[in-house]
Design an enzyme around this catalytic site. Structure first.
Site, short mmCIF file in Angstrom:
data_model
loop_
_atom_site.label_atom_id
_atom_site.label_comp_id
_atom_site.label_asym_id
_atom_site.label_seq_id
_atom_site.Cartn_x
_atom_site.Cartn_y
_atom_site.Cartn_z
N GLY A 169 -0.31 -5.78 -4.26
CA GLY A 169 1.23 -5.48 -4.12
C GLY A 169 1.54 -4.09 -3.54
O GLY A 169 0.99 -4.07 -2.26
N GLY A 170 2.16 -3.20 -3.95
CA GLY A 170 2.74 -1.97 -3.20
C GLY A 170 1.45 -1.23 -2.67
O GLY A 170 1.62 -0.46 -1.74
N GLY A 404 -10.45 -9.59 34.82
CA GLY A 404 -9.52 -8.66 34.19
C GLY A 404 -10.17 -7.79 33.29
O GLY A 404 -9.84 -6.55 33.03
N ALA A 405 -11.39 -8.27 32.75
CA ALA A 405 -12.06 -7.55 31.90
C ALA A 405 -12.82 -6.15 32.47
O ALA A 405 -12.86 -5.17 31.90
CB ALA A 405 -13.15 -8.28 31.24
C1 HXC Z 1 1.93 -1.64 -15.58
C2 HXC Z 1 -0.37 -2.39 -15.73
C3 HXC Z 1 -0.16 -2.75 -14.23
C4 HXC Z 1 1.25 -2.72 -13.51
C5 HXC Z 1 -2.08 -3.37 -14.93
N1 HXC Z 1 -1.31 -2.82 -15.77
N2 HXC Z 1 -1.36 -3.71 -13.82
N3 HXC Z 1 0.92 -1.53 -16.02
N4 HXC Z 1 2.15 -2.09 -14.13
N5 HXC Z 1 1.47 -2.97 -12.50
C6 HXC Z 1 -2.11 -2.38 -17.12
C7 HXC Z 1 -2.42 -3.68 -18.00
O1 HXC Z 1 -1.07 -3.79 -18.83
C8 HXC Z 1 -3.66 -2.91 -18.91
O2 HXC Z 1 -3.16 -2.23 -19.83
C9 HXC Z 1 -4.26 -2.03 -17.92
O3 HXC Z 1 -3.28 -1.66 -16.89
C10 HXC Z 1 -5.63 -2.78 -17.41
O4 HXC Z 1 -5.07 -4.21 -16.92
P1 HXC Z 1 -5.86 -5.72 -17.30
O5 HXC Z 1 -4.96 -6.65 -16.83
O6 HXC Z 1 -6.25 -5.41 -18.69
O7 HXC Z 1 -7.09 -5.43 -16.16
P2 HXC Z 1 -7.70 -6.82 -15.49
O8 HXC Z 1 -8.05 -7.83 -16.30
O9 HXC Z 1 -8.73 -5.96 -15.03
O10 HXC Z 1 -6.66 -7.06 -14.16
C11 HXC Z 1 -6.32 -6.18 -13.07
C12 HXC Z 1 -5.15 -6.75 -12.44
C13 HXC Z 1 -4.08 -6.98 -13.34
C14 HXC Z 1 -5.67 -8.05 -11.81
C15 HXC Z 1 -4.83 -5.69 -11.59
O11 HXC Z 1 -3.82 -6.12 -14.30
C16 HXC Z 1 -2.78 -7.37 -12.81
O12 HXC Z 1 -2.70 -8.66 -12.35
N6 HXC Z 1 -1.71 -6.51 -12.63
C17 HXC Z 1 -0.50 -6.65 -12.17
C18 HXC Z 1 -0.50 -6.72 -10.79
C19 HXC Z 1 0.92 -6.65 -10.08
O13 HXC Z 1 1.27 -7.92 -10.09
N7 HXC Z 1 1.44 -5.59 -9.81
C20 HXC Z 1 2.74 -5.50 -9.24
C21 HXC Z 1 2.73 -5.95 -7.90
S1 HXC Z 1 4.51 -5.80 -7.11
P3 HXC Z 1 -3.72 -1.88 -21.20
O14 HXC Z 1 -2.91 -1.04 -22.13
O15 HXC Z 1 -4.03 -3.20 -22.07
O16 HXC Z 1 -4.97 -1.29 -20.95
C22 HXC Z 1 4.23 -4.45 -6.37
C23 HXC Z 1 5.46 -4.16 -5.45
C24 HXC Z 1 5.59 -2.97 -4.99
O17 HXC Z 1 3.30 -3.69 -6.21
C25 HXC Z 1 6.12 -3.23 -3.33
C26 HXC Z 1 6.19 -1.96 -2.89
C27 HXC Z 1 6.22 -2.01 -1.30
#
Ligand code: HXC
Length: 510
Positions: A169-170, A404-405
């Site tokens: 993501g971001g 050209g290279a």
């Molecule tokens: C809040 C988050 C989080 C997020 C993870 N966590 N991602 N909290 N916002 N984006 C938290 C989980 O709730 C969890 O909390 C802890 O972090 C660990 O995550 P897990 O899922 O248990 O870990 P894992 O199984 O290793 O998976 C990792 C992961 C997954 C693949 C990164 O967490 C995931 O898919 N996260 C979301 C990714 C995502 O979609 N992000 C937003 C992208 S959009 P606890 O309390 O249980 O420990 C974006 C747009 C911005 O970023 C654009 C700007 C240009």
């Protein structure tokens, strides 16, 4: 007073505990170090000064008011690498998955601002799940603040990103705008959207590794400049890279003590070029034999391997080596090689690192795949990069410099300062076979005539002397003297003064 000091210690301990023992254990079980452990390896012992350890997020939605961890998922500050100042931020996956809140973004922005103001490199260690979902637009805005600073710092201070866990993501776009991205094999992945979203949108089933693993990005996409086996190797290699780089565009790269004789000859180079012009040889032998102590830091060793880009030193001073690699695709320039070398040349030019180019190139790669992929625009990137570069440029043609290279590879016509050729150089519009087939098409049925024409063409063009007669080659040198000649040339170019016409910025073909 004692209880006030204890209070500070307690607060520090709380911040240092990050997401807590269970999550740290989980992190270790995945083969990953924590943010603080990583900084300990990256920075000189005891040099780390942390900032904003007590910063917390200010979100009250979705029950977040009760979920605060001091530091808010990123460790930031400054330290030294071999005594030289660097700014750092390390995402802490144990705290809400290292996700980016507004406060978290502000911490990163603070060190970005300080790095730019004080003229020191910034290194970001990524291990995070993207935008803190609970913070909505505040997180999106936070990312954009980081991106804006990446752009303003580009070309002013070196910016390095190391991907050491998820980076989605971001989180992907800040690394993408830095100078170098390194990844850790098997534990890191970098993609805009993960496998679940890919499945929903395109029905494609892929693993994290296939979609954004280190192997894919370091070899196929070229998004990463290199991949390393584990956290420790990645961080120690970044320390090594920093040794080659200036702190900013206002400073020279560090001078590294060298015990390698500048006048050292390398007789082995006299037999490097095979008798058969179509046989490959390893260009890395030449680059290593020229560089001080053979010490190189290769950028993108696996991607576009038909061209080599590497930092090395001559007389202890950093240079950027660019060299066609006949061992891979005969050293041809294709889309990947052009993009890779163009970006390297621009980095060197931005940071006043002289360019040393070794040429053995049969031309641009023909074919529908390359043309449809935009070879013209991508090839032009390298041409543009060399042509606009004002740093000292020393070029050595070892064998082929066709078409050209020839022009592109830091030729005299693109303001090459000193252009040498080995006696084995062939500087021509194309190779003898192709040339004879075109200009003597009418004689195609007569093998004897074709053989005679080919010999005539080779006698005329398969040597460096026509180019030398015209002054396009400054001297034809013995291969064994290459290091000595390149070093002498660079000495004369130390006070080179060349600038391009004023402009807001150029419009390099993107
Ligand atoms: C809040 C988050 C989080 C997020 C993870 N966590 N991602 N909290 N916002 N984006 C938290 C989980 O709730 C969890 O909390 C802890 O972090 C660990 O995550 P897990 O899922 O248990 O870990 P894992 O199984 O290793 O998976 C990792 C992961 C997954 C693949 C990164 O967490 C995931 O898919 N996260 C979301 C990714 C995502 O979609 N992000 C937003 C992208 S959009 P606890 O309390 O249980 O420990 C974006 C747009 C911005 O970023 C654009 C700007 C240009």
């Amino acid at each position: 007073m004692k209880h006030i000091l204890d209070e500070l210690e307690n607060r520090r301990a709380l911040a240092q505990a990050g997401g807590g023992a269970a999550r740290i254990e989980k992190q270790h079980a995945k083969g990953k170090l924590t943010a603080r452990e990583r900084l300990e390896i990256l920075l000189d012992d005891g040099s780390f000064e942390e900032y904003d350890m007590f910063v917390e997020h200010r979100c009250h939605d979705f029950g977040m008011a009760d979920k605060t961890v001091p530091g808010d998922g990123v460790v930031t500050g400054q330290g030294t690498i071999h005594g030289r100042l660097v700014y750092v931020f390390a995402k802490d996956f144990t705290v809400m998955g290292g996700s980016l809140s507004l406060s978290h973004a502000q911490k990163i922005c603070k060190v970005q601002d300080m790095a730019l103001k004080n003229g020191a490199p910034i290194i970001g260690l990524f291990d995070a799940g993207g935008a803190r979902i609970q913070e909505g637009v505040d997180a999106l805005g936070g990312y954009a603040e980081v991106f804006q600073r990446n752009v303003l710092a580009s070309g002013v201070i070196p910016q390095i990103s190391v991907i050491m866990g998820p980076c989605a993501g971001g989180d992907v776009y800040s690394p993408a705008m830095t100078d170098f991205i390194f990844m850790v094999r098997d534990t890191s992945y970098l993609y805009v959207t993960g496998p679940e979203v890919v499945k929903t949108v395109t029905n494609e089933v892929v693993t994290h590794e296939e979609l954004g693993g280190a192997k894919m990005h370091a070899k196929v996409s070229g998004v990463a400049e290199g991949a390393f086996d584990n956290d420790v190797e990645a961080l120690t290699q970044v320390r090594r890279l920093i040794n080659f780089l200036p702190a900013s565009n206002r400073e020279e790269p560090p001078h590294w003590p060298s015990f390698d004789e500048p006048e050292r000859l390398a007789p082995v180079l006299d037999t490097l070029i095979p008798a058969n012009p179509n046989m490959p040889y390893d260009m890395k032998e030449l680059v290593a034999s020229v560089a001080d102590e053979g010490d190189l830091f290769e950028i993108m060793p696996e991607f576009g391997a038909n061209i080599i880009t590497a930092f090395g030193r001559l007389e202890g001073k950093t240079v950027g080596f660019v060299a066609n690699q006949p061992m891979v695709l005969a050293g041809v320039l294709d889309i990947d090689a052009s993009k890779k070398a163009a970006r390297f040349v621009r980095f060197c030019d931005a940071f006043e690192i002289p360019l040393v180019t070794f040429v053995d190139v049969p031309g641009f790669l023909p074919g529908t795949k390359q043309e449809a992929g935009g070879l013209i625009k991508h090839g032009a990137k390298l041409l543009f990069a060399y042509a606009e570069a004002t740093v000292p440029k020393v070029t050595v043609i070892t064998r082929k410099a066709y078409g050209g290279a020839y022009d592109v590879m830091a030729s005299k016509h693109l303001r090459g300062d000193v252009n040498y050729a080995w006696p084995s150089a062939e500087i021509a519009v194309m190779g003898a076979k192709g040339a004879v087939e075109i200009i003597f098409r009418g004689e195609a049925g007569d093998p004897e005539k074709i053989a005679a024409r080919t010999k005539e063409y080779e006698d005329n063009f398969a040597n460096p002397f026509i180019a030398a007669q015209r002054g396009y080659i400054d001297d034809v040198i013995m291969p064994h003297s290459t290091r000595k000649r390149v070093i002498r040339s660079l000495r004369t170019l130390r006070n080179k003064n060349l600038s391009n016409p004023w402009k807001k910025h150029d419009n390099i073909p993107l």
